[in-house]
Every structure is written in C-alpha cells, then in structure tokens.
Write an enzyme that holds these catalytic residues in place. Structure first.
Site, PDB file in Angstrom:
ATOM      1  N   ASP A 189       0.859  -1.188   0.000  1.00  0.00           N
ATOM      2  CA  ASP A 189       0.000   0.000   0.000  1.00  0.00           C
ATOM      3  C   ASP A 189       0.896   1.241   0.000  1.00  0.00           C
ATOM      4  OD1 ASP A 189      -1.734  -2.107   0.597  1.00  0.00           O
ATOM      5  OD2 ASP A 189      -3.045  -0.830   1.808  1.00  0.00           O
ATOM      6  N   LYS A 203      -6.838   3.257  -3.446  1.00  0.00           N
ATOM      7  CA  LYS A 203      -7.280   3.260  -2.052  1.00  0.00           C
ATOM      8  C   LYS A 203      -7.473   4.708  -1.622  1.00  0.00           C
ATOM      9  CE  LYS A 203      -5.224   2.030   2.465  1.00  0.00           C
ATOM     10  NZ  LYS A 203      -4.130   1.294   3.135  1.00  0.00           N
ATOM     11  N   LYS A 243     -10.245   0.128  -2.644  1.00  0.00           N
ATOM     12  CA  LYS A 243     -10.150  -0.059  -1.194  1.00  0.00           C
ATOM     13  C   LYS A 243     -10.460   1.243  -0.468  1.00  0.00           C
ATOM     14  CE  LYS A 243      -6.938  -1.245   2.569  1.00  0.00           C
ATOM     15  NZ  LYS A 243      -5.603  -1.742   2.951  1.00  0.00           N
TER      16      LYS A 243
END
Lengths: 307, 293
Positions: free
Chosen positions: A144, A207, A243
């Site tokens: 991430d 995300k 996400k």
C-alpha cells in the site's frame, strides 16, 4: 484476471481529466444509502464484508505482540459463530511484515504492508523504493503506497505518475494499492484525476486514505473512484480494485459500500480480489451485528476481542 | 387578531441531543378529562439501541469524574430545575395534578436532587470497607459504578419518579437509559432539557418515551446494559426481565418505594448500582502496636 502489464496503453493528458458534478454525486450516494436491506441479505452481505477486510494496525506503538494478536484475530474472528470467513489480509508497517507472515502461516490470509514513507510520503524516491523492496523481501503479498500529494497539488502529474510506475516495478509479484489520501486532495475533481494517474501508472488497487487524515473514505469519494475504475475498465478492459479505508467502522456503512460497488462497477468487483475495506474496528461491529441477528439480543463490546 | 400559541414538540433525549424517534411513530396520551396532552414519540428498539451506544460512550468519562465534581453537577441540576418551576407546574397540572400537588412534587424533586448531590462524595466512605485479614495485607473494598443502567420509570409521578430513580444512579457514576412514564410523559422531556443545560455531559442520561411492553424485551436482553431499575407496576414484566437478563447476568432492582414518601430516598439507592472491588495490598500490620504507619 487481466494483467495490466500485457497491454500498451494510450496515456491521456491528466490536465483534461473529466470534472465531477459534486451535487450529482451527493444525490446518487444519498439514494444508495436509503436502500433497505432485508435480514437474510444483510447477514450474507456482512459475511462478505468480513471477508473483504484488511485488518489494520498502523501505529507508532505497534509491537510484535500486538501484530501477533491481530493475526490471531484475523484467523479466529469469533469462534462461537459457525462458518465465519476470515478477513482478506492483515495490514502492517514494513518492520512488522515478517512477524505477520509467520503468525499467519498457511491460513491463506495475505500480508499487506504500507510503504513509501507512509503516511506522509515525504521522502526521496530512492528511499521509497528501498522501503518497498524491503517490505516485498520480508514477504509482503501486497504493497500500500502513498502518492506524493504535494507534487500532485503543485501540478506535477508526471512526477506522481513516474513514481507510481517505479514503485509498481519494485513490487514484483506483490499487488500494488495506491493511496490517494483524498482528505488532502480536497476536491472530487482531484480525486478523479489522481485515480486516473494511479490506474494508468499500473495500480492494482486504488485506495482512498491512510486513515491518518480526516475526512477519509466518505461515500462520495469512494463513488467517484469507483466511477473512475468503471470508465478505465470500459476503455482498457483492465480491472482495478478499490479499497476505501479509514472511517468505516459500522457494518451499516460497509453494506452501503457493497451496494454502491454492485450498482457502479458491478458484481465482478464483489470479491476480496477486487474490493477491500481498510479498517480496524469494523470487524467487531460486523461480528456484533451477526450475533445480534442470530440471538436477537443487542451485543456488547465486552464479549468480543479487543481491537 | 388573537395570537396562536406555539405548541412544544416533545422529542426524545439521546447523547445530549433531541432527535425524533427513528421510527417516526408517535402516540397521544390523554389526561383524565380526555384532553390530548401532546404528540409524544413512540420510541422503537432502535432508539433504545442508539441510547445505549450513547450511554456506553459517556460512561468512562462520567465514572472517572471526581466525586466532588459529580456532586457539583448534580447540584446544578437542582438549580436549573428551580428556574423551570413554572413550566413543570403547568405540565403537571395539565396531566391532572392539582396546583398544590404539583408544587409539592416539584419542591420534593428539587430537594431530592440536592440530597443526592450531597451524597456524591460521601457514599464511598459509608459503603467501602477496610477488611480484617490474617496476613500482612491491607485489604480494602471500594465501590465502583456498574456501568450502563436501564431505568423503567414509575407510571405515577411524572417528575418525581424520574428524579427518584435516575439521580442516585448517576450520582454513583453510572450512565442511564430511561423509559419515561407512558401516560405522564410531559415532564420527562422537559427534565431532559434541564439535564442538557446543567453541565451533565451528553449521554450520561438518555430519556425515551414510549410503550413499556414493546421495549421490555430489549431492555432485558441487551448485552450492553449492565443493570436495570424496574419501577413499573407489572409483576409479570419484572419476571420477564429477570428471565431475559440471564444473557449477561444483569443486576435487576425493583424500585417499589412511593416516590412522594421519605422512604424513597436513601444512599442505598446509590449502592444498588455499585460493584465492590476488593484489593489486597502487601503491607505490614497497620493496626498493630509496632506499626510505623
């Protein structure tokens, strides 16, 4: 699964990314949030949401003990409840990847690691690359990363694009989630633009947030990103995951998110391969709701594991 | 032209705010002469759920307040109630009290709040103990609040019923989710306004209006309500609550005292919602003649 590496893409000029009708987004989201969900679908939806959680601990005070405890929880959400799924992944700092990997063993739960000088991203590129490589070497299945919001807001879209592409290369087999930190991007126009930059640069997931900045994953932001994913898919045929992270702590909001996924990008995304929740306290709320549906009695945090 | 009076909208009190019931339902209780009192929220189980969440999140902060500070805040409730005297008088009379009865009830309510304000920093000394043990330990038992306490208020005594049940519970550091009297609900929401303006943190007291029978099951089975004060009139409902409460072994107290009577105020009503924590502290014999303490 379609790979993003196999195709030559026509990279658009990101200065001309479509602008977003904020009022329209708000109205659409309000309609999605007014859907009524019947009990059986609710139970199925909540189990699906559980299976999409990236159980997260990203604190300066994280210890190996805390991470092991989190990994145990990931595998044993609530042993009194039969046939519960596990969460999708555990999300930790790079220094904790090895501990998490060992604790999860062959449970099938993935280890995600934040990198690139999370959460600010204010570090030179070589350090960000090393950070990423370290996490991958330690065994992270997913990375991430955060984008350089300062560069983005200064209009240096090429810088942001190149950085994401470089990190993607450093990830190797690991899937890359690109955190836009929408709370710092301020407008939905910027969210849309950053989503496109990330996807064209090779993101496997986009995300919303680090969880360190408010507001985080609002429905409006997630909706804007889902529509960007849909448009990207229509143009290129490449699926990109989504996400939302930060601020989703109630099962009702999680269900609303699932409805939104279904009504925008469609059923193909209703799987933890393509949709995740970044959350720490959401799992317990869902468990409490599931037990409530089972027993009829409202539940208390006293009888569930500590987050 | 004659001026039209503005009628008050009675809402419920959750987490320091005055929402309408999420269900959108209401009922219209009538007084003895058949006159409708007002449109009152008919709270649902989801309102109860929300109130418990508010009470739980307020609990830590309230329990940790210094006893002296709790005392000041409870006293402040009495001050604010005094200032709203006229409004309570009007509501009580509308609900069927004579002027004399209403004044008596208001006076008693104010006095009772002051009474419990005084007890806030004193019940610990009365109920805590230093226990004799036959080893070198300082062994003491201290009072701790039970947690979130559900209150089903008496049907009679629109104001004094609430005061007599709620105030000793919050004086002891607990937080409350209360179902007001179904047929005399007017004072409950006005009392909530008093609470809201008297430094009582939001969520410490939450007041719902509605039907006892409908909400009984959820008061009894809710795992996050730690104790119940049942001041209703139905033996049957009490039995049901006792059965339902086995899920988390709630403490259930039946409040039977007549609220207008002296017997309905006592520090034992604070003790009813206290847990005893006993601590063993290694130390030399503090009472002995050789003790250096």
């Amino acid at each position: 699964m379609k790979s993003s590496a196999s195709k030559k893409l026509n990279i658009p000029d990101f200065r001309f990314t479509p602008t977003i009708d904020k009022v329209g987004v708000e109205e659409r989201v309000a309609r999605i949030q007014s859907r009524s969900i019947k009990k059986e679908s609710k139970v199925e939806g909540m189990k699906m949401a559980l299976n999409m959680i990236d159980l997260t601990t990203l604190e300066g005070k994280d210890t190996p003990g805390k991470v092991k405890q989190l990994c145990y929880k990931a595998q044993h959400l609530h042993d009194h409840y039969p046939d519960l799924p596990t969460v999708a992944a555990v999300c930790v700092y790079p220094s904790m990847v090895k501990t998490a990997k060992k604790a999860l063993g062959n449970s099938g739960i993935k280890v995600a690691s934040v990198s690139t000088a999370f959460p600010s991203g204010q570090a030179p590129r070589n350090i960000k690359l090393d950070d990423t490589k370290f996490a991958v070497d330690q065994g992270a299945d997913e990375i991430d990363m955060v984008i350089s919001r300062g560069e983005f807001l200064a209009g240096n879209y090429d810088f942001v694009f190149d950085e994401i592409a470089a990190i993607k290369e450093a990830c190797g087999q690991a899937r890359l989630k690109v955190i836009l930190e929408t709370g710092e991007l301020v407008t939905l126009d910027n969210v849309r633009r950053a989503s496109e930059i990330a996807m064209y640069a090779g993101a496997d997931f986009i995300k919303t947030s680090t969880g360190k900045i408010q507001p985080a994953a609002t429905m409006q932001v997630t909706y804007t990103m889902l529509m960007a994913i849909k448009d990207y898919y229509d143009k290129t045929g490449i699926m990109v995951g989504m996400k939302p992270a930060g601020g989703i702590s109630k099962s009702k909001l999680a269900l609303h998110n699932l409805i939104m996924v279904k009504e925008t990008v469609g059923d193909d995304w209703l799987d933890n391969e393509w949709f995740r929740f970044g959350a720490s306290s959401l799992a317990n709320d869902i468990l409490m709701q599931l037990v409530k549906q089972q027993t009829g009695a409202y539940q208390s945090g006293d009888y569930f594991s500590i987050d | 032209m004659e001026r039209l009076g503005i009628l008050k909208t009675y809402k419920i009190y959750i987490g320091g705010k005055f929402p309408r019931t999420e269900s959108g339902r209401y009922y219209s209780p009538k007084n003895a002469s058949g006159e409708a009192l007002a449109n009152i929220c008919l709270s649902s189980r989801k309102d109860l759920r929300n109130a418990v969440v508010a009470a739980r999140s307020a609990f830590g902060g309230w329990a940790e307040r210094a006893a002296f500070n709790r005392s000041q805040i409870v006293y402040r409730i009495a001050e604010m109630l005094e200032g709203r005297r006229a409004q309570f008088l009007e509501e009580l009379m509308k609900q069927g009290s004579t002027k004399q009865q209403a004044e008596k009830e208001i006076n008693l309510s104010i006095d009772r709040i002051v009474y419990y304000a005084g007890w806030c920093d004193k019940y610990q000394q009365i109920f805590s103990t230093v226990n004799p043990v036959s080893s070198s330990h300082f062994n003491f038992s201290a009072m701790e609040p039970t947690g979130v306490v559900g209150v089903i208020a008496p049907e009679e005594g629109s104001l004094i019923g609430l005061v007599s049940t709620i105030i000793p519970i919050i004086a002891g550091g607990n937080t409350v989710v209360c179902l007001a009297s179904e047929k005399l609900p007017l004072c409950a929401i006005t009392f909530a306004e008093v609470l809201q303006t008297s430094d009582v943190p939001g969520g410490v007291v939450n007041i719902l209006t509605g039907n006892e029978k409908e909400l009984l099951e959820h008061f009894g089975s809710h795992m996050d309500i730690n104790a119940l004060c049942y001041a209703g009139a139905s033996e049957d409902h009490l039995t049901q609550l006792n059965k339902l409460s086995t899920g988390n072994l709630k403490r259930i107290r039946n409040f039977e005292a007549n609220c207008m009577d002296e017997s309905s105020q006592s520090p034992y009503f604070i003790q009813d919602y206290q847990e005893v924590k006993t601590t063993w502290h290694p130390i030399e014999n503090i009472g002995g003649s050789t003790s250096t303490y």
